[in-house]
Design an enzyme around this catalytic site. Structure first.
Site, PDB file in Angstrom:
ATOM      1  N   GLU A 145      -6.613  -7.616  -0.817  1.00  0.00           N
ATOM      2  CA  GLU A 145      -7.170  -7.713   0.532  1.00  0.00           C
ATOM      3  C   GLU A 145      -8.641  -7.345   0.412  1.00  0.00           C
ATOM      4  O   GLU A 145      -8.968  -6.308  -0.162  1.00  0.00           O
ATOM      5  CB  GLU A 145      -6.495  -6.722   1.491  1.00  0.00           C
ATOM      6  N   GLU A 162       0.805  -1.231   0.000  1.00  0.00           N
ATOM      7  CA  GLU A 162       0.000   0.000   0.000  1.00  0.00           C
ATOM      8  C   GLU A 162       0.836   1.278   0.000  1.00  0.00           C
ATOM      9  O   GLU A 162       0.855   2.025   0.983  1.00  0.00           O
ATOM     10  CB  GLU A 162      -0.941   0.006   1.208  1.00  0.00           C
TER      11      GLU A 162
HETATM   12  C1  GAL Z   1      -4.352  -2.759   4.825  1.00  0.00           C
HETATM   13  C2  GAL Z   1      -2.972  -3.341   5.000  1.00  0.00           C
HETATM   14  C3  GAL Z   1      -3.005  -4.637   5.772  1.00  0.00           C
HETATM   15  C4  GAL Z   1      -3.845  -4.501   6.981  1.00  0.00           C
HETATM   16  C5  GAL Z   1      -5.225  -4.038   6.606  1.00  0.00           C
HETATM   17  C6  GAL Z   1      -6.082  -3.772   7.811  1.00  0.00           C
HETATM   18  O1  GAL Z   1      -4.276  -1.383   4.739  1.00  0.00           O
HETATM   19  O2  GAL Z   1      -2.337  -3.556   3.779  1.00  0.00           O
HETATM   20  O3  GAL Z   1      -1.692  -4.985   6.131  1.00  0.00           O
HETATM   21  O4  GAL Z   1      -3.232  -3.605   7.845  1.00  0.00           O
HETATM   22  O5  GAL Z   1      -5.177  -2.860   5.886  1.00  0.00           O
HETATM   23  O6  GAL Z   1      -5.719  -2.587   8.469  1.00  0.00           O
END
Ligand code: GAL
Ligand code: ZN
Length: 668
Positions: free
Chosen positions: A304, A148
């Protein structure tokens, strides 16, 4: 190269967070439910290199072997988002320096300056070691760079030196910098390069041309940082794909150059679970997905995806309502995601993110959310080959620009005028009509489209102006809005009537403007319908354009507010004010009719449709992203691909968060 366009499900997995005894069980259960891919490794530097120069991949080898045994493939994230403590202690130049002169510290994440030389050498080395080690591993298919990316706003010595170099590259001399930025104002003229620094102190009232260049420089720094990793990965693993997980738009970081040398873009998708967001959430989510598809103008991954109530960075959000997880996975796929990777397999029971819940709760007893996930895995796997290679083809595009976003943020134009929120309004209007839309970098080629919506192109690049004018000449329709053509690319106002370089093709000039902000104003159309408008009023003087709406208030009542001009074979609309969404709808409906595009005129609130096509086949996705039952009128009877054997006569009823996928051919 490994094929990255399977339609399939994955999960984010952190073997380093769990006892080894759980790995086997987890791998077996994943196989059982139909998970095809995991992402690992993106924060595990302190395990990959526990001491300087001592590399340990054995633990990940062991974990990956178990997943490989179950036929599960692996994407590895490079761990550069989290340099380990031994490294930041040894090389404090890795830590970004904030505008107040204080460094960021280790212990959270993202504590690495893109321009740090130590970061370059240690970061490149860990990426080289990892890629060397896994280049021939049969389970490994691809790489995610870092995690990110966003801007670091770093003011370290190295960033200062690189910023000067970047400027020296862009401008021929310091005199030219003074000239282009207009530093004469407030005695800001530079006499030597050593005076040119990053905007230390962080005042928002510094020279706007300077600030915009600092943003561009930062994006460039992220790009160089990523490119080093891409070069190493390509060299060691030419058969693996490379991606990056972009997140939460709008980003001041310019997504498009970062996407250029990736094989596929990815997005981290956390749709808002709050019942109060049910009217806006599904639409801003759809926009994020369309932006991600636009990064490379092709299908993408979700790296994700929301799996439970998120928290830790804020008080926890509501748990996803029954059907929410499934519906939003299908929404992502419907707008071009191929692989969807859920964050995360099991909720962490250690560390800062214990309450950003995964599919399975801390108890390790699979519950309601896991059951829903299991169902989607089965559905996605059943349709994987049916949907393979299908893509979206749209006739409408919205232009999106990092430069406009940043410049309009540096100098806010009026109360309520928010570049990205305005893009959301247009996107929502189009989406509510059931029309597909691409969202593209404003510098892209546009010839594939019939209609271009271009909100507030505030900075104007002469090449883009020409491109847009030729698009209209060739028969395209363009919608321009207030705050277009105001400045040159160095964030300096033009000494010509607005909309500047676009005045000729819009057939209109701005006589005067009124930044009305949230003061209620109206405009009236030729058929005497009144619409509210806000943010801004350009008082228009048509040269060759025809007026479609007139202001109804203030000293400019009766003056033109909305115009249309015939330019070549096309039409150019100019909206001098932020029009109400009901007017946007009327306008789009008219254009759709003129261009003979298909719409779904009676889509209920919260229902979204989109179409994925391959050759002569097309699949219509219909998603009820609301908590109510919804009835969707169809123009004929279609067969379900999601529920084989079911045929829907001229209407479809969807339960809350219900999903349907229809085969648009063979429909009679
Ligand atoms: C994203 C990140 C993950 C995890 C998730 C929940 O921003 O890439 O590592 O932190 O959010 O906060
Ligand atoms: Zn720095």
């Amino acid at each position: 190269m490994n094929n990255f366009s399977h339609v399939q499900m994955g999960v984010d997995y952190y073997p380093e967070h769990w006892d080894r005894s759980l790995w086997v069980e987890d791998a077996q259960k994943m196989k059982e439910v139909g998970v095809k891919v995991i992402r690992v490794g993106e924060f595990a530097w302190s395990r990959f290199e526990p001491k300087e120069g001592l590399f340990d991949f054995k633990w990940l080898d062991d974990a990956i072997a178990l997943f490989h045994d179950q036929g599960i493939q692996v994407v590895i994230g490079t761990p550069t988002h989290t340099p380990p403590r031994w490294l930041t202690e040894k090389c404090p130049d890795i830590l970004p320096i904030q505008a107040n002169g204080q460094p960021n510290h280790a212990g959270v994440r993202g504590h690495r300056c893109f321009n740090s030389e130590s970061m370059d050498s240690y970061g490149s080395r860990i990426v080289a070691q990892l890629t060397q080690h896994y280049k021939d591993h049969p389970a490994v298919i691809g790489w995610q760079t870092d995690n990110e990316f966003s801007l670091t706003y770093c003011h370290c010595e190295s960033c200062n030196a690189r910023f000067r170099e970047w400027l020296q590259n862009k401008y021929s001399s310091l005199e030219q910098v003074n000239q282009e930025w207009g530093t004469v104002v407030w005695s800001g003229e530079y006499n030597s390069w050593s005076q040119v620094t990053t905007p230390i102190g962080g005042s928002p009232f510094q020279n706007p041309s300077y600030q915009l260049d600092y943003y561009r420089f930062q994006s460039h720094s992220a790009n160089i940082f990523q490119q080093r990793q891409i070069d190493i990965i390509r060299h060691n693993c030419p058969q693996h794909f490379i991606t990056h997980n972009f997140h939460s738009y709008p980003q001041k970081l310019d997504l498009y150059p970062l996407g250029e040398n990736l094989d596929v873009a990815a997005f981290d998708y956390y749709p808002n679970t709050s019942p109060n967001k049910t009217t806006t959430g599904p639409y801003s989510g759809a926009l994020s997905l369309d932006i991600t598809r636009g990064i490379k103008r092709r299908n993408f991954w979700i790296m994700e995806q929301l799996s439970g109530p998120p928290g830790c960075w804020m008080p926890m959000w509501r748990t996803p309502y029954p059907g929410f997880i499934r519906a939003y996975i299908w929404q992502a796929i419907s707008r071009g995601a191929d692989t969807v990777v859920q964050f995360r397999w099991r909720s962490a029971n250690i560390g800062a993110e214990q309450f950003w819940h995964g599919l399975i709760d801390h108890s390790n007893i699979p519950g309601r959310r896991f059951e829903e996930f299991t169902k989607v895995c089965a559905e996605v796997n059943a349709l994987s080959s049916t949907l393979a290679g299908t893509v979206l083809r749209n006739d409408i595009a919205i232009l999106h620009s990092h430069d406009q976003l940043v410049a309009l943020d540096i100098q806010p134009q009026s109360e309520g005028l928010d570049y990205y929120e305005n893009i959301k309004c247009w996107h929502r209007t189009v989406t509510k009509l059931g029309l597909g839309v691409d969202v593209l970098n404003w510098m892209e080629h546009l010839s594939d489209y019939k209609i271009i919506i271009a909100p507030s192109l505030y900075l104007m690049d002469p090449a883009v102006a020409t491109n847009l004018a030729s698009f209209a000449e060739a028969g395209g329709t363009i919608i321009f809005t207030h705050r277009t053509g105001v400045k040159n690319m160095n964030n300096v106002c033009l000494m010509e009537p607005l909309p500047g370089l676009l005045s000729a093709c819009a057939g209109v000039e701005v006589e005067e403007y009124d930044p009305i902000g949230n003061d209620p104003h109206h405009m009236v159309t030729a058929d005497d319908i009144s619409y509210s408008c806000s943010q801004w009023c350009d008082i228009l003087k048509p040269t060759t354009a025809e007026t479609l709406a007139w202001y109804a208030d203030d000293f400019y009542a009766g003056k033109s507010a909305v115009t249309v001009n015939s330019h070549g074979r096309g039409k150019v609309y100019y909206l001098g004010t932020h029009v109400d969404e009901s007017y946007m709808k009327v306008l789009i409906e008219e254009l759709v009719e003129a261009h003979d595009l298909m719409i779904f005129p009676e889509l209920p609130e919260g229902v979204q449709v989109s179409v994925r096509v391959r050759d002569s086949q097309s699949f219509l996705f219909i998603l009820n992203l609301s908590r109510e039952f919804q009835r969707i009128p169809l123009d004929s009877s279609y067969e379900s691909v999601l529920y084989p054997g079911i045929k829907h006569p001229n209407t479809l009823t969807l339960e809350p968060y219900g999903v349907e996928i229809l085969n648009m051919h063979n429909n009679h």
